[in-house]
Motif scaffolding. Structure first.
Motif, PDB file in Angstrom:
ATOM      1  N   TRP A  12      43.896  37.394  32.708  1.00  0.00           N
ATOM      2  CA  TRP A  12      44.502  38.450  33.578  1.00  0.00           C
ATOM      3  C   TRP A  12      44.847  38.117  34.862  1.00  0.00           C
ATOM      4  O   TRP A  12      45.762  38.591  35.423  1.00  0.00           O
ATOM      5  N   VAL A  13      44.049  37.050  35.391  1.00  0.00           N
ATOM      6  CA  VAL A  13      44.341  36.533  36.705  1.00  0.00           C
ATOM      7  C   VAL A  13      44.197  35.179  36.683  1.00  0.00           C
ATOM      8  O   VAL A  13      43.022  34.360  36.319  1.00  0.00           O
TER       9      VAL A  13
ATOM     10  N   LEU B  16      36.380  38.608  41.673  1.00  0.00           N
ATOM     11  CA  LEU B  16      34.956  39.163  41.136  1.00  0.00           C
ATOM     12  C   LEU B  16      35.190  39.732  39.942  1.00  0.00           C
ATOM     13  O   LEU B  16      36.301  40.065  39.124  1.00  0.00           O
ATOM     14  N   MET B  17      34.092  39.881  39.117  1.00  0.00           N
ATOM     15  CA  MET B  17      34.028  40.368  37.893  1.00  0.00           C
ATOM     16  C   MET B  17      33.438  41.971  37.897  1.00  0.00           C
ATOM     17  O   MET B  17      32.122  41.853  38.482  1.00  0.00           O
ATOM     18  N   ALA B  18      33.728  43.118  37.465  1.00  0.00           N
ATOM     19  CA  ALA B  18      33.235  44.232  37.838  1.00  0.00           C
ATOM     20  C   ALA B  18      32.689  44.816  36.399  1.00  0.00           C
ATOM     21  O   ALA B  18      33.404  44.871  35.494  1.00  0.00           O
ATOM     22  N   HIS B  31      38.448  42.166  35.956  1.00  0.00           N
ATOM     23  CA  HIS B  31      38.699  41.515  37.320  1.00  0.00           C
ATOM     24  C   HIS B  31      39.125  42.197  38.628  1.00  0.00           C
ATOM     25  O   HIS B  31      40.000  43.181  38.507  1.00  0.00           O
ATOM     26  N   ILE B  32      38.585  41.879  39.456  1.00  0.00           N
ATOM     27  CA  ILE B  32      38.886  42.434  40.938  1.00  0.00           C
ATOM     28  C   ILE B  32      39.192  41.367  41.745  1.00  0.00           C
ATOM     29  O   ILE B  32      38.447  40.318  41.904  1.00  0.00           O
ATOM     30  N   VAL B  33      40.154  41.163  42.418  1.00  0.00           N
ATOM     31  CA  VAL B  33      40.700  40.028  43.379  1.00  0.00           C
ATOM     32  C   VAL B  33      40.454  40.375  44.682  1.00  0.00           C
ATOM     33  O   VAL B  33      40.806  41.826  44.964  1.00  0.00           O
ATOM     34  N   ARG B  34      39.937  39.717  45.566  1.00  0.00           N
ATOM     35  CA  ARG B  34      39.501  40.479  47.021  1.00  0.00           C
ATOM     36  C   ARG B  34      40.115  39.449  47.955  1.00  0.00           C
ATOM     37  O   ARG B  34      39.810  38.281  47.925  1.00  0.00           O
ATOM     38  N   THR B  35      41.156  40.127  48.776  1.00  0.00           N
ATOM     39  CA  THR B  35      41.730  39.210  49.790  1.00  0.00           C
ATOM     40  C   THR B  35      41.599  39.968  51.264  1.00  0.00           C
ATOM     41  O   THR B  35      41.247  40.890  51.149  1.00  0.00           O
TER      42      THR B  35
END
Lengths: 174, 174
Positions: A12-13, B16-18, B31-35
């Motif tokens: 996914w990423v 991050l994984m949620a 997945h979450i991407v934090r920028t």
């Protein structure tokens, strides 16, 4: 860009590191995030003389917000982006569009994210039943296009694909 | 969302994984991407009776494209986003704006990216010298606002913050 290499990989990423040199010779490493491409569709219809747009009211847990969005989804491997747009409209809303036309394409974060979002436009839709992706939205509604600027100003439309698609349609009506 | 935990961390990008549960009880990892958050500014002026907008022509290596963009940059720790917008206009273009007003805020990818982009608007600017961030752009120009729709259609304006900001200004002129 001299080279790039993955530092985190996943279906996914991906996170890549790039070795970049600027025009003046400055050289540094820079992160690039690569995600899958997506397609979205602005679907409008005219009812009782007013133009309406098909929106979903959904919770986005990554940003912990409820927002109105246009139908949208990831482009599957080998799938024509126009077909993604048609498929997502039907799966997410239960409405079927006969044809979609390209509106524009954009990059959500030009400086760091390698992904392309394709926007399409459709006029009129036929109701074919309950959405098959039941988890996508709390509700599906035809919202008067004239109410869209107010929803943007109040932060209820707040994600890029929906903003770009809807503002593009509003701007073309000038 | 039951929990989230980092799988890749860095000062610029976190992945991050949620652990997420939907309304119907479906539970999965996502997945979450934090920028970092960013601020951008649409600067316009009127010259010889026509409205112009301050744009930068720059190469974005993450997407390997040359694009016109509005001035934009990351919000520093503790910095007022309006000050970021003013600072970036001056550093990237050499033009100084007296005041910026909020236009709107948005999320580039609602489904996956935890970052907020703040858009501001300024009218008129004073030239104070060469841009201090010389590497930011190949050229800086005042482009007639009437040419912006054509630049969007030809893909020369193609990144979200610039599209949302410029389309918002075009739509409000209706």
């Amino acid at each position: 860009m001299h080279a790039e290499w993955p530092v985190y990989e996943n279906p996914w990423v991906d996170v890549l590191m790039a070795d970049v040199e600027l025009g003046d010779g400055t050289r540094f490493d820079h992160h690039i995030v690569r995600t899958r491409n997506a397609a979205s569709c602005v679907v409008t219809r005219v009812r009782d003389g007013r133009e309406e747009v098909l929106l979903l009211w959904r919770h986005r847990f990554a940003i912990d917000k409820w927002v109105w969005e246009i139908p949208s989804g990831l482009i599957e491997e080998g799938e024509d982006p126009a077909e993604t747009a048609r498929r997502e409209v039907e799966e997410e809303t239960g409405w079927r569009v006969a044809e979609v036309t390209p509106l524009l394409a954009f990059h959500p974060v030009g400086g760091m994210l390698r992904a392309e979002y394709r926007l399409f436009r459709a006029r009129d839709a036929e109701y074919v039943g309950e959405p098959t992706e039941q988890n996508e939205a709390e509700k599906v509604a035809w919202v008067p296009l004239s109410e869209v600027p107010g929803l943007i100003d109040s932060g209820q439309i707040a994600t890029a694909a929906s903003l770009v698609g809807l503002l593009r349609v509003l701007a073309e009506q000038k």
